[in-house]
Design a protein around this motif. Sequence first.
Motif, PDB file in Angstrom:
ATOM      1  N   TYR A  35       0.852  -1.086  -0.078  1.00  0.00           N
ATOM      2  CA  TYR A  35      -0.029  -0.059   0.144  1.00  0.00           C
ATOM      3  C   TYR A  35       0.950   1.318  -0.106  1.00  0.00           C
ATOM      4  CZ  TYR A  35      -3.965  -3.107   1.450  1.00  0.00           C
ATOM      5  OH  TYR A  35      -4.883  -4.015   1.126  1.00  0.00           O
ATOM      6  N   PHE A  45      -4.190   0.942  -2.026  1.00  0.00           N
ATOM      7  CA  PHE A  45      -3.843  -0.594  -2.600  1.00  0.00           C
ATOM      8  C   PHE A  45      -2.866  -0.603  -3.858  1.00  0.00           C
ATOM      9  CE2 PHE A  45      -3.901  -5.181  -2.792  1.00  0.00           C
ATOM     10  CZ  PHE A  45      -4.198  -5.296  -4.137  1.00  0.00           C
TER      11      PHE A  45
ATOM     12  N   ASP B  31     -17.861  -7.759   2.601  1.00  0.00           N
ATOM     13  CA  ASP B  31     -18.086  -8.937   3.356  1.00  0.00           C
ATOM     14  C   ASP B  31     -17.342  -9.087   4.801  1.00  0.00           C
ATOM     15  OD1 ASP B  31     -17.316 -11.831   1.627  1.00  0.00           O
ATOM     16  OD2 ASP B  31     -15.981  -9.700   2.137  1.00  0.00           O
ATOM     17  N   TYR B  32     -16.284  -8.031   4.750  1.00  0.00           N
ATOM     18  CA  TYR B  32     -15.389  -7.978   5.672  1.00  0.00           C
ATOM     19  C   TYR B  32     -14.797  -6.733   6.206  1.00  0.00           C
ATOM     20  CZ  TYR B  32     -11.155  -9.755   8.322  1.00  0.00           C
ATOM     21  OH  TYR B  32     -10.166  -9.964   9.481  1.00  0.00           O
ATOM     22  N   ILE B  34     -12.456  -4.223   8.754  1.00  0.00           N
ATOM     23  CA  ILE B  34     -11.265  -4.250  10.062  1.00  0.00           C
ATOM     24  C   ILE B  34     -11.331  -2.504  10.426  1.00  0.00           C
ATOM     25  CG2 ILE B  34      -9.101  -4.646  10.370  1.00  0.00           C
ATOM     26  CD1 ILE B  34      -8.685  -6.336   8.092  1.00  0.00           C
ATOM     27  N   TYR B  36      -8.349  -0.417  12.091  1.00  0.00           N
ATOM     28  CA  TYR B  36      -6.957  -0.016  12.388  1.00  0.00           C
ATOM     29  C   TYR B  36      -6.967   1.345  13.218  1.00  0.00           C
ATOM     30  CZ  TYR B  36      -5.771  -3.760   8.932  1.00  0.00           C
ATOM     31  OH  TYR B  36      -5.602  -4.836   8.387  1.00  0.00           O
ATOM     32  N   GLN B  38      -3.550   3.837  13.716  1.00  0.00           N
ATOM     33  CA  GLN B  38      -2.207   4.225  13.313  1.00  0.00           C
ATOM     34  C   GLN B  38      -1.601   5.322  14.103  1.00  0.00           C
ATOM     35  OE1 GLN B  38      -1.965   5.462   9.116  1.00  0.00           O
ATOM     36  NE2 GLN B  38       0.104   4.445   9.150  1.00  0.00           N
ATOM     37  N   PRO B  44      -0.272   0.811  10.325  1.00  0.00           N
ATOM     38  CA  PRO B  44      -1.735   0.450  10.953  1.00  0.00           C
ATOM     39  C   PRO B  44      -1.584  -0.628  11.729  1.00  0.00           C
ATOM     40  CG  PRO B  44      -1.901   1.214   8.628  1.00  0.00           C
ATOM     41  CD  PRO B  44      -0.596   1.057   8.943  1.00  0.00           C
ATOM     42  N   PHE B  46      -3.786  -3.461  13.892  1.00  0.00           N
ATOM     43  CA  PHE B  46      -5.194  -4.210  13.703  1.00  0.00           C
ATOM     44  C   PHE B  46      -5.799  -3.988  15.047  1.00  0.00           C
ATOM     45  CE2 PHE B  46      -7.849  -7.433  12.529  1.00  0.00           C
ATOM     46  CZ  PHE B  46      -8.517  -7.979  13.348  1.00  0.00           C
ATOM     47  N   ASP B  49     -12.027  -6.912  13.806  1.00  0.00           N
ATOM     48  CA  ASP B  49     -12.442  -7.287  12.551  1.00  0.00           C
ATOM     49  C   ASP B  49     -14.062  -7.661  12.859  1.00  0.00           C
ATOM     50  OD1 ASP B  49     -10.922 -10.306  11.766  1.00  0.00           O
ATOM     51  OD2 ASP B  49     -12.126  -9.704  13.407  1.00  0.00           O
ATOM     52  N   ARG B  51     -17.296  -9.521  10.308  1.00  0.00           N
ATOM     53  CA  ARG B  51     -17.842 -10.216   9.190  1.00  0.00           C
ATOM     54  C   ARG B  51     -19.080  -9.762   8.943  1.00  0.00           C
ATOM     55  NH1 ARG B  51     -13.838 -12.864   7.240  1.00  0.00           N
ATOM     56  NH2 ARG B  51     -12.223 -14.006   8.573  1.00  0.00           N
ATOM     57  N   PHE B  89      -8.675   3.996  11.286  1.00  0.00           N
ATOM     58  CA  PHE B  89      -9.247   3.872   9.851  1.00  0.00           C
ATOM     59  C   PHE B  89     -10.007   2.616   9.903  1.00  0.00           C
ATOM     60  CE2 PHE B  89      -6.329   6.577   7.462  1.00  0.00           C
ATOM     61  CZ  PHE B  89      -5.258   6.797   8.035  1.00  0.00           C
ATOM     62  N   ASN B  93     -13.124  -5.168   2.942  1.00  0.00           N
ATOM     63  CA  ASN B  93     -12.697  -6.249   1.849  1.00  0.00           C
ATOM     64  C   ASN B  93     -13.858  -6.384   1.033  1.00  0.00           C
ATOM     65  OD1 ASN B  93     -10.203  -8.805   2.771  1.00  0.00           O
ATOM     66  ND2 ASN B  93     -10.672  -8.007   0.825  1.00  0.00           N
ATOM     67  N   GLY B  94     -13.604  -6.383   0.070  1.00  0.00           N
ATOM     68  CA  GLY B  94     -14.618  -6.888  -1.079  1.00  0.00           C
ATOM     69  C   GLY B  94     -14.732  -8.313  -1.173  1.00  0.00           C
ATOM     70  N   LYS B 100      -8.483  -6.654  -2.030  1.00  0.00           N
ATOM     71  CA  LYS B 100      -7.797  -5.692  -1.499  1.00  0.00           C
ATOM     72  C   LYS B 100      -8.573  -4.865  -0.416  1.00  0.00           C
ATOM     73  CE  LYS B 100      -9.815  -1.996  -4.420  1.00  0.00           C
ATOM     74  NZ  LYS B 100     -10.844  -3.074  -5.185  1.00  0.00           N
ATOM     75  N   LEU B 101      -7.821  -4.250   0.558  1.00  0.00           N
ATOM     76  CA  LEU B 101      -8.525  -3.638   1.482  1.00  0.00           C
ATOM     77  C   LEU B 101      -8.733  -2.120   1.130  1.00  0.00           C
ATOM     78  CD1 LEU B 101      -6.508  -4.708   4.810  1.00  0.00           C
ATOM     79  CD2 LEU B 101      -9.054  -5.177   4.211  1.00  0.00           C
ATOM     80  N   PHE B 103      -9.607   1.859   2.163  1.00  0.00           N
ATOM     81  CA  PHE B 103      -9.475   2.565   3.264  1.00  0.00           C
ATOM     82  C   PHE B 103     -10.009   3.836   3.380  1.00  0.00           C
ATOM     83  CE2 PHE B 103      -6.388   0.185   6.361  1.00  0.00           C
ATOM     84  CZ  PHE B 103      -5.961  -0.547   5.395  1.00  0.00           C
TER      85      PHE B 103
END
Lengths: 112, 113
Positions: A35, A45, B31-32, B34, B36, B38, B44, B46, B49, B51, B89, B93-94, B100-101, B103
Amino acid sequence: DAGVTQSPTHLIKTRGQQVTLRCSPKSGHDTVSWYQQALGQGPQFIFQYYEEEERQRGNFPDRFSGHQFPNYSSELNVNALLLGDSALYLCASSLAVNTEAFFGQGTRLTVV
Amino acid sequence: GESVGLHLPTLSVQEGDNSIINCAYSNSASDYFIWYKQESGKGPQFIIDIRSNMDKRQGQRVTVLLNKTVKHLSLQIAATQPGDSAVYFCAENGAGDDYKLSFGAGTTVTVRA
């Protein structure tokens, strides 16, 4: 467990040069994503590597390329550096899709 | 295009109070999710998370709520401490072949002593 490690932590390059950034994923993780984070913004990304192949790519020019090695570590290469490439470059690793992704501390790249 | 965004860029909280950080997402296929944290000069970290088949998940001092009807995500921090000062943040996640994530721009939380 050392977590995700990136090197170097800081780097200064001249416009037009090339740079290689390195990432070692968290132990047991097989997927590495890169990233770019500009100052004051969220990470964007670049691409993701899995099984030594680029699995998905974001909206970045071909000057950005990468590689994943058999030990799952990864490199990000940027050619013909522009001033606008100055940013924090982050590596994230995960075991599978839609699971916890852990980030390294990043490489701060400054292009002058 | 579709993206993840946060309602407020900054949040100032009194030490000991509860914090609520909000995030709106527009990709109904995600569907997911998270959260973060920073800190300055770091990557960042974690936090928690969730679902899409859940609407609430709790961790240590943190709770994430997901409202799929209005595509809204929130992070609640109980008894906010000075060490909670950071940029937060949300990331999505698609589904399917989207790995990819994505943000948002982040919310800067400042804890007042």
